[in-house]
Design an enzyme around this catalytic site. Structure first.
Site, short mmCIF file in Angstrom:
data_model
loop_
_atom_site.label_atom_id
_atom_site.label_comp_id
_atom_site.label_asym_id
_atom_site.label_seq_id
_atom_site.Cartn_x
_atom_site.Cartn_y
_atom_site.Cartn_z
N GLU A 49 37.09 -1.12 -23.67
CA GLU A 49 36.63 0.21 -23.29
C GLU A 49 37.68 1.23 -23.73
O GLU A 49 38.85 1.13 -23.35
CB GLU A 49 36.43 0.32 -21.77
CG GLU A 49 35.24 -0.44 -21.25
CD GLU A 49 35.03 -0.27 -19.76
OE1 GLU A 49 33.94 -0.61 -19.27
OE2 GLU A 49 35.97 0.19 -19.07
N ASP A 60 39.13 9.01 -11.64
CA ASP A 60 40.35 8.31 -12.04
C ASP A 60 41.47 8.50 -11.03
O ASP A 60 41.68 9.59 -10.50
CB ASP A 60 40.84 8.81 -13.41
CG ASP A 60 39.94 8.37 -14.54
OD1 ASP A 60 39.32 7.30 -14.39
OD2 ASP A 60 39.85 9.08 -15.55
#
Length: 266
Positions: A49, A60
């Protein structure tokens, strides 16, 4: 069958689990990214990824946020990352590459323009963190038209109806978020995760990869008992951040990936 589907199926045919490795493209710099991807693949990662740095990464944790900030300060963008993908593809010709992004950079390019450029560069699939499947029809139609798989997220709060929708909109695999909150390595996995995964697998027919917080071989092995594979990101990004040089980062990533692969296969 796409390259992503073939890779997952090949592991399954051997009775093994897939290892999906995440890193922020352009951290520490875009010239180093191909070598870091290659190191992960040499160590045993099946799928990569490529995180697209974004200025407001709501999902995040601090490790990945810092990586995105470092990349953005170097002027890294989605266009520049796609331009660098052929270098990655040259080193890893058979490894599925997944763009991991927020919607804003892709929307700014336009779905058609992005899909065309991504496919030409060598991308296999795209995961947009903040795109709900209910609003993805145009996006999926265009990406699928260019031969790109679309990956969507499911989580502990997803009910049966939601899981069925995520499954129907996903190709390649479904990304199952192991906990609510943001990304980041954790010392232990949720006690309810195995029960959750057993329920998820009753509805979701696509392969299920589990991410958010997986940080070591023992956790990877435990999680993969009920899943088709694991996704590891923050632990990898942290190794890159701590390395004193690109070569040290590559060595550490290869060793880490070998440890995860051994844990999954043991």
């Amino acid at each position: 069958m796409s390259r992503l589907e073939k890779t997952i199926a090949a592991r399954k045919a051997k009775g093994q689990k897939s290892f999906v490795a995440y890193l922020t493209a352009g951290d520490p710099d875009l010239d180093t990214t191909p070598a870091l991807v290659h190191a992960l693949v040499k160590g045993g990662a099946d799928i990569i990824e490529l995180g697209i740095p974004f200025s407001d990464p709501l999902a995040d944790g601090p490790v990945n946020q810092r990586a995105a900030e470092r990349a953005l300060l170097k002027g890294v963008s989605l266009l520049k990352i796609l331009a660098a993908v052929p270098k990655i593809r040259a080193l890893c010709p058979h490894t599925p590459l997944v763009v991991f992004s927020y919607m804003n950079p892709i929307y700014a390019m336009g779905f058609e323009n992005f899909a065309k450029r991504a496919k030409e560069a060598g991308i296999d699939a795209v995961l947009v963190v903040d795109l709900p499947p209910e609003e993805s029809l145009e996006y999926r139609k265009i990406l699928n038209g260019h031969g790109l798989d679309t990956v969507f997220l499911a989580s502990p709060t997803s009910d049966e109806t939601r899981l069925a929708l995520v499954d129907s909109c996903s190709s390649g695999f479904v990304y199952y978020v192991s906990r609510t909150g943001v990304t980041g390595a954790q010392s232990s996995i949720s006690e309810s995760l195995q029960t959750e995964l057993a329920l998820v697998k009753k509805t979701v027919k696509k392969p299920v990869m589990v991410g958010f917080g997986v940080s070591n071989a023992a956790q990877a092995k435990e999680i993969s008992e009920k899943a088709d594979g694991v996704i590891i990101g923050s632990a990898i990004v942290k190794l890159i951040e701590a390395a004193r040089s690109p070569s040290e980062a590559a060595q550490n990533l290869e060793a880490f990936a070998k440890d995860i692969r051994l844990g999954l296969d043991s």
